[in-house]
Scaffold this motif. Structure first.
Motif, PDB file in Angstrom:
ATOM      1  N   ARG A 127       0.827  -1.196  -0.170  1.00  0.00           N
ATOM      2  CA  ARG A 127      -0.101  -0.127   0.151  1.00  0.00           C
ATOM      3  C   ARG A 127       1.006   1.163   0.163  1.00  0.00           C
ATOM      4  O   ARG A 127       0.711   2.358  -0.655  1.00  0.00           O
ATOM      5  N   PHE A 128       2.088   1.316   0.853  1.00  0.00           N
ATOM      6  CA  PHE A 128       2.950   2.162   0.936  1.00  0.00           C
ATOM      7  C   PHE A 128       4.256   2.023   0.456  1.00  0.00           C
ATOM      8  O   PHE A 128       4.807   0.691   0.831  1.00  0.00           O
ATOM      9  N   LEU A 129       4.877   2.991  -0.341  1.00  0.00           N
ATOM     10  CA  LEU A 129       6.215   2.503  -0.736  1.00  0.00           C
ATOM     11  C   LEU A 129       7.097   3.699  -0.342  1.00  0.00           C
ATOM     12  O   LEU A 129       6.885   4.780  -0.742  1.00  0.00           O
ATOM     13  N   ILE A 130       8.340   3.275   0.328  1.00  0.00           N
ATOM     14  CA  ILE A 130       9.102   4.419   0.800  1.00  0.00           C
ATOM     15  C   ILE A 130      10.696   4.026   0.308  1.00  0.00           C
ATOM     16  O   ILE A 130      11.119   3.022   0.218  1.00  0.00           O
ATOM     17  N   SER A 131      10.999   5.170  -0.284  1.00  0.00           N
ATOM     18  CA  SER A 131      12.384   5.233  -1.022  1.00  0.00           C
ATOM     19  C   SER A 131      13.227   5.748   0.382  1.00  0.00           C
ATOM     20  O   SER A 131      13.247   6.867   0.634  1.00  0.00           O
ATOM     21  N   ALA A 132      14.129   4.808   0.715  1.00  0.00           N
ATOM     22  CA  ALA A 132      15.205   5.172   1.528  1.00  0.00           C
ATOM     23  C   ALA A 132      16.763   4.676   1.110  1.00  0.00           C
ATOM     24  O   ALA A 132      17.452   4.241   1.840  1.00  0.00           O
ATOM     25  N   ILE A 133      16.739   4.973  -0.167  1.00  0.00           N
ATOM     26  CA  ILE A 133      18.008   4.233  -0.947  1.00  0.00           C
ATOM     27  C   ILE A 133      19.180   5.216  -0.795  1.00  0.00           C
ATOM     28  O   ILE A 133      20.397   4.967  -0.858  1.00  0.00           O
ATOM     29  N   GLY A 134      19.105   6.550   0.093  1.00  0.00           N
ATOM     30  CA  GLY A 134      20.163   7.418   0.130  1.00  0.00           C
ATOM     31  C   GLY A 134      20.858   7.784  -1.069  1.00  0.00           C
ATOM     32  O   GLY A 134      20.773   7.477  -2.197  1.00  0.00           O
ATOM     33  N   ALA A 135      22.072   8.522  -0.978  1.00  0.00           N
ATOM     34  CA  ALA A 135      22.598   9.232  -2.178  1.00  0.00           C
ATOM     35  C   ALA A 135      24.063   8.677  -2.039  1.00  0.00           C
ATOM     36  O   ALA A 135      24.826   8.633  -3.225  1.00  0.00           O
ATOM     37  N   LEU A 136      24.677   8.314  -0.959  1.00  0.00           N
ATOM     38  CA  LEU A 136      26.141   8.256  -0.756  1.00  0.00           C
ATOM     39  C   LEU A 136      26.469   6.770  -1.056  1.00  0.00           C
ATOM     40  O   LEU A 136      27.328   6.309  -0.293  1.00  0.00           O
ATOM     41  N   HIS A 137      26.217   6.030  -2.286  1.00  0.00           N
ATOM     42  CA  HIS A 137      26.348   4.630  -2.137  1.00  0.00           C
ATOM     43  C   HIS A 137      26.768   4.592  -3.934  1.00  0.00           C
ATOM     44  O   HIS A 137      27.173   3.301  -4.016  1.00  0.00           O
ATOM     45  N   VAL A 138      26.323   5.196  -4.743  1.00  0.00           N
ATOM     46  CA  VAL A 138      26.565   5.034  -6.117  1.00  0.00           C
ATOM     47  C   VAL A 138      28.049   5.940  -6.596  1.00  0.00           C
ATOM     48  O   VAL A 138      27.915   6.869  -6.909  1.00  0.00           O
ATOM     49  N   PRO A 139      28.861   5.070  -7.001  1.00  0.00           N
ATOM     50  CA  PRO A 139      30.189   6.050  -6.974  1.00  0.00           C
ATOM     51  C   PRO A 139      30.051   6.763  -8.488  1.00  0.00           C
ATOM     52  O   PRO A 139      29.386   6.190  -9.458  1.00  0.00           O
ATOM     53  N   PHE A 377       3.446   7.080  -1.918  1.00  0.00           N
ATOM     54  CA  PHE A 377       4.962   6.932  -2.078  1.00  0.00           C
ATOM     55  C   PHE A 377       5.873   8.275  -1.472  1.00  0.00           C
ATOM     56  O   PHE A 377       5.357   9.402  -1.644  1.00  0.00           O
ATOM     57  N   PHE A 378       6.716   7.656  -0.597  1.00  0.00           N
ATOM     58  CA  PHE A 378       7.728   8.970   0.080  1.00  0.00           C
ATOM     59  C   PHE A 378       9.024   8.784  -0.154  1.00  0.00           C
ATOM     60  O   PHE A 378       9.579   7.466  -0.253  1.00  0.00           O
ATOM     61  N   ILE A 379       9.827   9.694  -0.009  1.00  0.00           N
ATOM     62  CA  ILE A 379      11.188   9.770  -0.291  1.00  0.00           C
ATOM     63  C   ILE A 379      11.828  10.186   1.010  1.00  0.00           C
ATOM     64  O   ILE A 379      11.578  11.308   1.094  1.00  0.00           O
ATOM     65  N   LEU A 380      12.748   9.390   1.476  1.00  0.00           N
ATOM     66  CA  LEU A 380      13.451   9.955   2.499  1.00  0.00           C
ATOM     67  C   LEU A 380      14.811  10.649   2.015  1.00  0.00           C
ATOM     68  O   LEU A 380      15.425  10.133   1.347  1.00  0.00           O
TER      69      LEU A 380
END
Length: 490
Positions: A127-139, A377-380
């Motif tokens: 029902r709810f999708l949360i993006s918590a993938i962050g930014a400092l991990h794709v070189p 859909f929420f983005i952290l």
């Protein structure tokens, strides 16, 4: 086989774990966390280079709900932060929610729920999708001509090769960002020669680091209010640092004095000092903190070429001014892809709207947390929630409290799905660009990873953490509109 859940969180770093804790507190029990790797930790699992540490004090760089009286240093090193997150996850039972080695492949809104697929073929409905993938991990690795011709080991700092021996080797380091400032002093201890290719010099300020005495830690365990007070005091001090970015003359002069004192204490030659002096206003790029960087550059076996690398020919790394250096090992210290990480995900909202199309003119999300056209859909740590002066953990906590309150209001009012109000999102995005237009990040004489390909700062929050916390605390369902039902698959 399809798995069903109320809330699906993508990413098991600080953001994802904090969201799961908040959701449980709000009564949501059916939660799943997809994690691309084999353990929790995010940035602190990915980055294992020598000297990896946080540039925010330990007691502030931790969850308010899980203060740690046992931090061993004022500024924790990477392994200790990772161990802290693992302990929180064990204590809270979050490992039971995690599905490891599951990388998001696609997600689409079917009218009532999110239908999600992983790279290995698992299917989820949420029902709810949360993006918590962050930014400092794709070189972020520059595509330099001739890179493939380099005969020795070559890797990014976030993909550290622990099997490579550095003793007696010539090491070329490309970049002078936060990672390089930490690992160069470590590898310089045994390397024959470290050659740093510096496109732009950073501002590196000293920090009050050091071990926390065992008796102090015992006191923190006995009197829990003490670590909370320490966290609050550090928070206030770091909020004050925002005045540097606002250009307040007294604070800028103080910061410049600290920087100059550290540089001149370690580096004696005027030419060397000039080479290490940034040509932009302090704060335009990320201000780095280290007590070891300038002393490391003063070592006889460390050299700085004040130009970026433009090509590689065999074991020769060639700079933009034509100078070159031989190397046995090549290390990219060039940071991460930040402004395009999430938009590259295959996420589709209402009426086939893809996230890539929604962000064709730049990243935008109302309050940095929700995107018009993408229900539930929420983005952290989304657009305009990064910080240059304080702990992003505080921003995460403000976001998850807001999301939790919105979910409570939806339940109270019997609303099944919401999407960010498009007009409010547009107004918020315009406000951010207006506030950034004459800020040090835009008008300070530099380009940085804070900016997207069109030169707009879509990454940072321009104000204080306190301002964001108050704004999020006042914001609720009025920031959203009910999402239309499209029939869906279920």
């Amino acid at each position: 086989m399809e798995h069903c859940t109320d809330m699906l969180i993508v990413g098991a770093g600080f953001s994802g774990l904090t969201m799961a804790i908040e959701a449980r507190k709000r009564g949501i029990r059916d939660i799943a966390i997809l994690e691309k790797a084999g353990d929790i930790g995010g940035t602190w699992r990915e980055n294992t280079y020598p000297g990896v540490a946080c540039d925010i004090p330990s007691h502030l760089y931790s969850m308010a709900t899980h203060l740690n009286p046992d931090w061993s240093r004022a500024y924790a090193e990477g392994p200790e932060i990772q161990a802290y997150l693992q302990k929180v996850s064990r204590d809270e039972g979050l490992y039971d929610l995690c599905h490891f080695n599951q990388q998001l492949k696609s997600a689409h809104w079917d009218g009532t729920r999110w239908q999600v697929a992983t790279e290995d073929g698992q299917r989820w409905s949420a029902r709810f999708l949360i993006s918590a993938i962050g930014a400092l991990h794709v070189p972020s690795i520059p595509d330099l001509p001739g890179t493939d011709s380099f005969p020795g080991p070559k890797f990014h700092s976030a993909e550290w090769d622990h099997d490579t021996e550095f003793e007696g080797k010539r090491i070329a380091v490309l970049g002078t960002g936060a990672s390089a400032v930490q690992f160069v002093p470590e590898i310089a201890k045994t390397a024959a020669h470290v050659i740093i290719f510096q496109r732009t010099a950073p501002y590196v300020l000293p920090r009050p680091d050091g071990p926390i005495a065992p008796w102090v830690r015992r006191l923190y365990r006995l009197i829990p209010i003490l670590p909370r007070l320490r966290r609050k005091l550090i928070y206030i001090v770091f909020e004050y640092r925002h005045r540097v970015f606002r250009g307040e003359e007294r604070m800028v002069n103080f910061a410049m004095k600290m920087w100059r004192r550290g540089l001149e204490k370690a580096i004696s030659g005027p030419e060397e000092r000039k080479r290490l002096t940034p040509d932009y206003r302090i704060g335009c790029k990320r201000i780095l903190s280290s007590n070891d960087w300038y002393p490391a550059l003063a070592r006889k076996n460390v050299s700085v070429i004040p130009y970026g690398a433009t090509s590689i020919k065999g074991n020769q790394v060639i700079a933009s001014d034509g100078s070159h250096a031989q190397a046995d090992i090549l290390i990219w210290g060039t940071g991460f892809r930040v402004t395009d990480v999430i938009e590259r995900l295959d996420i589709t909202g209402i009426d086939g709207l893809t996230l890539r199309d929604a962000w064709a003119n730049g990243m935008q999300a109302n309050l940095g947390t929700a995107i018009a056209g993408f229900p539930n859909f929420f983005i952290l740590l989304g657009p305009h929630t990064g910080l240059g002066h304080n702990s992003v953990v505080l921003m995460i906590e403000a976001q998850v409290r807001h999301i939790g309150r919105v979910l409570d209001q939806m339940k109270r009012d019997g609303i099944q799905a919401i999407t960010a109000d498009a007009a409010k999102q547009t107004a918020f995005t315009q406000e951010m660009q207006d506030r950034h237009s004459d800020s040090v990040w835009q008008a300070g004489g530099c380009t940085s990873w804070y900016q997207d390909a069109k030169g707009r700062n879509t990454t940072l929050w321009p104000g204080t953490v306190s301002e964001y916390e108050k704004r999020m605390a006042r914001s609720g369902l009025e920031q959203y509109t009910p999402a239309p039902s499209q029939g869906g698959d279920r």
